[in-house]
Design a protein around this motif. Structure first.
Motif, PDB file in Angstrom:
ATOM      1  N   VAL A  61       0.848  -1.077   0.076  1.00 57.24           N
ATOM      2  CA  VAL A  61       0.027   0.010   0.018  1.00 57.24           C
ATOM      3  C   VAL A  61       0.902   1.275  -0.019  1.00 57.24           C
ATOM      4  O   VAL A  61       1.848   1.163   0.492  1.00 57.24           O
ATOM      5  N   PHE A  62       0.341   2.333  -0.547  1.00 58.46           N
ATOM      6  CA  PHE A  62       0.914   3.473  -0.640  1.00 58.46           C
ATOM      7  C   PHE A  62       0.344   4.757   0.017  1.00 58.46           C
ATOM      8  O   PHE A  62      -0.907   4.860   0.005  1.00 58.46           O
ATOM      9  N   ARG A  63       1.059   5.222   0.868  1.00 59.41           N
ATOM     10  CA  ARG A  63       0.519   6.395   1.776  1.00 59.41           C
ATOM     11  C   ARG A  63       1.313   7.510   1.750  1.00 59.41           C
ATOM     12  O   ARG A  63       2.383   7.756   1.417  1.00 59.41           O
ATOM     13  N   ASP A  64       0.579   8.648   1.968  1.00 55.63           N
ATOM     14  CA  ASP A  64       1.237  10.107   2.155  1.00 55.63           C
ATOM     15  C   ASP A  64       1.477  10.434   3.536  1.00 55.63           C
ATOM     16  O   ASP A  64       0.289  10.561   4.533  1.00 55.63           O
ATOM     17  N   PHE A  65       2.625  10.288   3.922  1.00 56.43           N
ATOM     18  CA  PHE A  65       2.962  10.422   5.515  1.00 56.43           C
ATOM     19  C   PHE A  65       3.719  11.848   5.471  1.00 56.43           C
ATOM     20  O   PHE A  65       4.739  12.069   4.890  1.00 56.43           O
ATOM     21  N   SER A  66       3.256  12.354   6.535  1.00 57.86           N
ATOM     22  CA  SER A  66       3.636  13.539   6.920  1.00 57.86           C
ATOM     23  C   SER A  66       4.220  13.583   8.338  1.00 57.86           C
ATOM     24  O   SER A  66       3.930  12.775   9.174  1.00 57.86           O
ATOM     25  N   ASP A  67       4.985  14.359   8.793  1.00 54.83           N
ATOM     26  CA  ASP A  67       5.719  14.694  10.060  1.00 54.83           C
ATOM     27  C   ASP A  67       4.643  15.638  10.829  1.00 54.83           C
ATOM     28  O   ASP A  67       4.154  16.592  10.538  1.00 54.83           O
ATOM     29  N   VAL A  68       4.436  15.133  12.011  1.00 54.89           N
ATOM     30  CA  VAL A  68       3.342  15.667  12.943  1.00 54.89           C
ATOM     31  C   VAL A  68       3.752  17.344  13.098  1.00 54.89           C
ATOM     32  O   VAL A  68       3.067  18.392  13.323  1.00 54.89           O
ATOM     33  N   GLY A 123       2.303  15.527  -0.245  1.00 52.03           N
ATOM     34  CA  GLY A 123       2.291  15.202  -1.443  1.00 52.03           C
ATOM     35  C   GLY A 123       2.955  14.235  -1.988  1.00 52.03           C
ATOM     36  O   GLY A 123       3.055  13.972  -3.298  1.00 52.03           O
ATOM     37  N   ASP A 124       3.563  13.298  -1.362  1.00 56.45           N
ATOM     38  CA  ASP A 124       4.248  12.323  -1.798  1.00 56.45           C
ATOM     39  C   ASP A 124       3.515  11.036  -1.296  1.00 56.45           C
ATOM     40  O   ASP A 124       3.258  10.915  -0.153  1.00 56.45           O
ATOM     41  N   ALA A 125       3.720   9.916  -2.001  1.00 57.91           N
ATOM     42  CA  ALA A 125       3.336   8.388  -1.753  1.00 57.91           C
ATOM     43  C   ALA A 125       4.321   7.443  -1.596  1.00 57.91           C
ATOM     44  O   ALA A 125       5.379   7.485  -2.195  1.00 57.91           O
ATOM     45  N   VAL A 126       4.261   6.895  -0.534  1.00 56.46           N
ATOM     46  CA  VAL A 126       5.446   5.949  -0.172  1.00 56.46           C
ATOM     47  C   VAL A 126       5.045   4.779   0.305  1.00 56.46           C
ATOM     48  O   VAL A 126       3.942   4.458   0.989  1.00 56.46           O
ATOM     49  N   CYS A 127       5.689   3.786  -0.056  1.00 61.15           N
ATOM     50  CA  CYS A 127       5.249   2.300  -0.088  1.00 61.15           C
ATOM     51  C   CYS A 127       5.769   1.671   1.337  1.00 61.15           C
ATOM     52  O   CYS A 127       6.819   2.097   1.598  1.00 61.15           O
ATOM     53  N   ILE A 128       5.078   0.727   1.877  1.00 57.48           N
ATOM     54  CA  ILE A 128       5.563   0.293   3.229  1.00 57.48           C
ATOM     55  C   ILE A 128       6.856  -0.450   3.125  1.00 57.48           C
ATOM     56  O   ILE A 128       7.631  -0.324   3.859  1.00 57.48           O
ATOM     57  N   GLU A 137      -9.125  -2.366   2.110  1.00 51.24           N
ATOM     58  CA  GLU A 137      -8.079  -1.538   2.216  1.00 51.24           C
ATOM     59  C   GLU A 137      -7.825  -0.618   1.044  1.00 51.24           C
ATOM     60  O   GLU A 137      -8.088  -0.664  -0.209  1.00 51.24           O
ATOM     61  N   VAL A 138      -7.674   0.803   1.508  1.00 52.43           N
ATOM     62  CA  VAL A 138      -7.292   1.564   0.408  1.00 52.43           C
ATOM     63  C   VAL A 138      -5.868   1.662   0.249  1.00 52.43           C
ATOM     64  O   VAL A 138      -4.737   1.717   0.931  1.00 52.43           O
ATOM     65  N   ARG A 139      -5.755   1.344  -1.068  1.00 55.95           N
ATOM     66  CA  ARG A 139      -4.412   0.862  -1.721  1.00 55.95           C
ATOM     67  C   ARG A 139      -3.384   2.078  -2.030  1.00 55.95           C
ATOM     68  O   ARG A 139      -2.243   1.858  -1.652  1.00 55.95           O
ATOM     69  N   TYR A 140      -3.826   3.142  -2.512  1.00 54.67           N
ATOM     70  CA  TYR A 140      -2.877   4.172  -2.909  1.00 54.67           C
ATOM     71  C   TYR A 140      -3.649   5.440  -2.500  1.00 54.67           C
ATOM     72  O   TYR A 140      -4.725   6.099  -2.969  1.00 54.67           O
TER      73      TYR A 140
END
Length: 290
Positions: free
Chosen positions: A192-199, A224-229, A257-260
């Motif tokens: 899965v690809f997620r857009d992760f930010s820093d708190v 604004g970025d997608a990162v794979c687990i 599951e939301v994949r992208y």
């Protein structure tokens, strides 16, 4: 006034607001450890919410009290807290002698549902797939009538993490396994690809939104970025030298599951916000924090 000042996001937000000269007050859940300038409040208690707001008479309100980790609550509890809690707060805010200058109401990027390609903008058609996402989307609709009397900003944060987040969330769980050199780890779907930010970037965005002149009614908060687990596992290996055995636990794989999922932060950037921390920076910070 931060509802949920004792939570993961609330603690980081309180710190940055104090640095900017705000007089910060907040609410904590009954039975939790008291924070400085805090009052206990259960946002499902309509009268309790009204009492807290009339005592504080805040210029600004940020509603962070919510069920964010779905297994923590039953379906009814998710709606009681995520939908009716904000309703109680906004109803009470309309009765204050002086209306707050602005109220920030976080929703979630999960209202967008399962997108397979492209960057999600605020105009993307919502398609919530879980009770958590549905509770937040229902909240977005519920607050619309209050816009006539209150200055409201709805934010849709994508995934974010950082030091102090509970270990049952994905990134802290991964960090703990690599930091402590645990031999194996069970995960769900790693593709899965997620857009992760820093708190720290997220609370910086909330601070900008408190002070912005005429911000949009709804906007994404995201990297604004997608990162794979799998990529995150690689980065943690590079940072620690550890390689745990990874297995997939079918119980952790969600049927819907939301994949992208990654977002467009153009509206936020137009207000002067800029991403400061890459996910690798966040992982280093979390590994150091212990």
């Amino acid at each position: 006034m931060i509802f949920g000042i004792d939570g993961f996001t609330g603690k980081h937000l309180s710190r940055i607001l104090k640095q900017r000269g705000y007089d910060v007050w907040g609410t904590t859940f009954p039975g939790s450890s008291p924070e400085e300038n805090s009052m206990t409040c259960d946002i499902t208690d309509k009268n309790g919410v009204a009492n807290v707001l009339h005592r504080a008479a805040p210029d600004f309100i940020i509603i962070l009290s919510a069920v964010t980790f779905v297994p923590d609550g039953l379906d009814r509890e998710i709606y009681d807290i995520n939908l009716f809690g904000p309703l109680h707060i906004l109803q009470a805010a309309t009765t204050l002698p002086k209306a707050p200058r602005r109220i920030i109401v976080p929703s979630t990027a999960h209202v967008y549902g399962n997108a397979t390609e492209g960057s999600l903008t605020e105009t993307h058609c919502p398609n919530p797939l879980s009770h958590y996402a549905l509770s937040k989307y229902a909240m977005e609709q519920m607050i619309r009538p209050f816009r006539e009397s209150l200055d409201l900003v709805t934010v849709r944060p994508f995934n974010y993490t950082g030091a102090g987040q509970a270990d049952h969330f994905l990134i802290p769980k991964l960090v703990r396994h690599f930091r402590d050199c645990l031999p194996e780890i069970e995960l769900g779907n790693m593709d899965v690809f997620r857009d992760f930010s820093d708190v720290r970037d997220v609370v910086a965005a909330y601070t900008i939104l408190l002070e912005a002149e005429s911000p949009p009614e709804v906007l994404n908060v995201c990297s604004g970025d997608a990162v794979c687990i799998r990529q995150i596992l690689e980065w943690l290996h590079e940072l620690t030298g550890h390689t745990p055995e990874v297995s997939v636990n079918p119980a952790f794989v969600r049927a819907n599951e939301v994949r992208y999922l990654y977002g467009c932060n153009e509206k936020l950037c137009q207000l002067g916000w800029r991403r400061k921390y890459h996910l690798q920076d966040t992982l280093r910070w979390m590994l150091r924090a212990g």
